[in-house]
Design an enzyme around this catalytic site. Structure first.
Site, PDB file in Angstrom:
ATOM      1  N   TYR A   9       1.478   0.621  14.958  1.00 18.61           N
ATOM      2  CA  TYR A   9       0.546   0.526  13.846  1.00 18.61           C
ATOM      3  C   TYR A   9       0.737   1.280  12.793  1.00 18.61           C
ATOM      4  O   TYR A   9       0.855   2.663  12.862  1.00 18.61           O
ATOM      5  CB  TYR A   9      -0.824   0.799  14.416  1.00 18.61           C
ATOM      6  CG  TYR A   9      -1.966   0.788  13.306  1.00 18.61           C
ATOM      7  CD1 TYR A   9      -2.419  -0.460  12.671  1.00 18.61           C
ATOM      8  CD2 TYR A   9      -2.582   1.628  13.094  1.00 18.61           C
ATOM      9  CE1 TYR A   9      -3.259  -0.620  11.974  1.00 18.61           C
ATOM     10  CE2 TYR A   9      -3.451   1.566  11.875  1.00 18.61           C
ATOM     11  CZ  TYR A   9      -3.847   0.293  11.306  1.00 18.61           C
ATOM     12  OH  TYR A   9      -4.758   0.299  10.526  1.00 18.61           O
ATOM     13  N   LYS A  38      -2.889  -1.689   8.087  1.00 20.06           N
ATOM     14  CA  LYS A  38      -3.269  -3.231   7.898  1.00 20.06           C
ATOM     15  C   LYS A  38      -2.253  -3.992   7.052  1.00 20.06           C
ATOM     16  O   LYS A  38      -1.638  -3.595   6.245  1.00 20.06           O
ATOM     17  CB  LYS A  38      -4.627  -3.478   7.583  1.00 20.06           C
ATOM     18  CG  LYS A  38      -5.781  -2.953   8.764  1.00 20.06           C
ATOM     19  CD  LYS A  38      -7.024  -2.835   8.190  1.00 20.06           C
ATOM     20  CE  LYS A  38      -7.274  -1.295   7.670  1.00 20.06           C
ATOM     21  NZ  LYS A  38      -7.098  -0.175   8.333  1.00 20.06           N
ATOM     22  N   ASP A  62       1.024  -1.194   0.090  1.00 20.91           N
ATOM     23  CA  ASP A  62      -0.081   0.076  -0.078  1.00 20.91           C
ATOM     24  C   ASP A  62       0.790   1.313   0.040  1.00 20.91           C
ATOM     25  O   ASP A  62       1.558   1.596   0.983  1.00 20.91           O
ATOM     26  CB  ASP A  62      -0.785   0.019   1.346  1.00 20.91           C
ATOM     27  CG  ASP A  62      -2.036   1.271   1.300  1.00 20.91           C
ATOM     28  OD1 ASP A  62      -1.815   2.259   0.352  1.00 20.91           O
ATOM     29  OD2 ASP A  62      -2.544   1.140   2.237  1.00 20.91           O
TER      30      ASP A  62
END
Length: 364
Positions: A227, A230, A11
């Site tokens: 984080y 995902k 991504d």
């Protein structure tokens, strides 16, 4: 000559938010891979996306973890990132966690699923790509494909499959792996892969050691220490003639099971099997999606793809997933919609709770 199929994803930018890779970014990757094909680095390729992830599907004869092939993918992602930053697309370069290429992309952010084998007279493969979820989302369907006779009739009636399969499971928290044989060690396998967030299936082999499947197991939060998005895993499987039939492999996704991810990587939601056109998750940044692209491999040339979930037979699965999504969303910030505390460790939630630490008092 052995053929290698490498699926590498990242991504590196989307619009708006986390919805879809802009076409111009896919075109840049196609241009880079076309040059790689001309230079003999790869034999063939297909560039696609699942939601906000670019998926580079490449064939070659250089084996797994090849520096030239991985370097080609890395440079394509860098080219796409450069454009994403220029356009101010969301999450530009999000999955690029290192600055310098070091021989292959493992541990650098992108996810990798690849295997090498001798092509059969007819070689069907399926490339799977997920969005808004984690590597463990593949555990249940991969087990169904290669270990569950209620899903895969070939395990009972195909003499090549009847001896079973071997599952290579990675413990991604301790950096170790184990090989378990099915059906003999099925209960041991299930004891591990049902624990999401730690144990993930990496490879599947036939009883005769012929490779059957490869799944990306890269965990971004464990690489970055926080984080950053995902993981959105990919996988590639072989089908037919000693492996599960294409329809048996697709059947493993009929049930929209709950997977971790969804909004901010912090929620459980149903995994929806969708056509490529419908792989644009928008509801609460989801729910999680999976696409399946079918190819015939012809001396390293990719014939296809077929968009395998673009079928009315999966409409009921999609309706069921929508109802499950409604049910889970009604929980709001409560479990089981919200992930367990240990799974929230690398999200921003600990920072929120940390602000309250000084206000806690002992219970009298």
């Amino acid at each position: 000559m052995k053929s290698t199929v490498s699926v590498i994803k990242a991504d590196v930018g989307s619009l708006p938010g986390h919805v879809k890779v802009p076409d111009e970014m896919l075109d840049i990757c196609r241009k880079d891979l076309s040059k790689g094909k001309e230079d003999g680095v790869i034999k063939d390729f297909h560039v696609t996306n699942c939601g906000d992830d670019i998926d580079l599907i490449m064939t070659h004869d250089k084996g797994v973890d090849n520096e030239e092939v991985h370097g080609l993918a890395w440079n394509a992602f860098q080219s796409a990132t450069k454009l994403a930053k220029k356009r101010k697309y969301y999450g530009a370069g999000q999955d690029i966690l290192k600055t310098a290429f070091s021989g292959n992309v493992r541990g650098m952010g992108p996810g990798v699923a690849e295997f090498e084998f001798e092509e059969r007279p007819s070689e069907p493969i399926i490339v799977w790509a997920m969005d808004k979820t984690a590597p463990s989302a593949f555990n249940l369907p991969i087990f169904k494909m290669f270990g569950n006779p209620f899903n895969t009739a070939g395990l009972i009636i195909d003499t090549k499959m009847h001896p079973g399969y071997k599952f290579e499971v990675h413990d991604i928290k301790k950096g170790r792996k184990i090989l378990l044989k099915c059906p003999e060690e099925m209960y041991d396998l299930l004891a591990l892969i049902g624990i999401v967030g730690r144990y993930v299936i990496k490879h599947v082999y036939r009883a005769d050691d012929e490779i059957a499947a490869s799944i990306s197991t890269e965990k971004l939060s464990l690489i970055a220490g926080e984080y950053v998005g995902k993981d959105d895993p990919v996988a590639v499987t072989r089908a037919q003639s000693g492996f599960p039939a294409v329809g048996e492999e697709l059947e493993a996704f009929v049930f929209p099971h709950l997977v971790p991810g969804w909004m901010r990587g912090s929620h459980q939601g149903p995994l929806i099997p969708v056509s490529q056109k419908e792989a644009t998750p928008t509801r609460f940044d989801g729910p999680p999606r999976v696409i399946a692209l079918g190819f015939q491999l012809n001396n390293c040339k990719l014939e296809g793809p077929g968009d395998l979930f673009d079928d009315v037979a999966f409409d009921e699965s999609r309706r069921k997933a929508t109802k499950i999504a409604d049910y889970m969303r009604r929980h709001g910030p409560f479990q089981p919609h919200l992930l367990p505390e240990e799974e929230l460790e690398y999200t921003t939630m600990p920072k929120v709770i940390e602000r309250l630490e000084d206000r806690f008092e002992p219970i009298e």
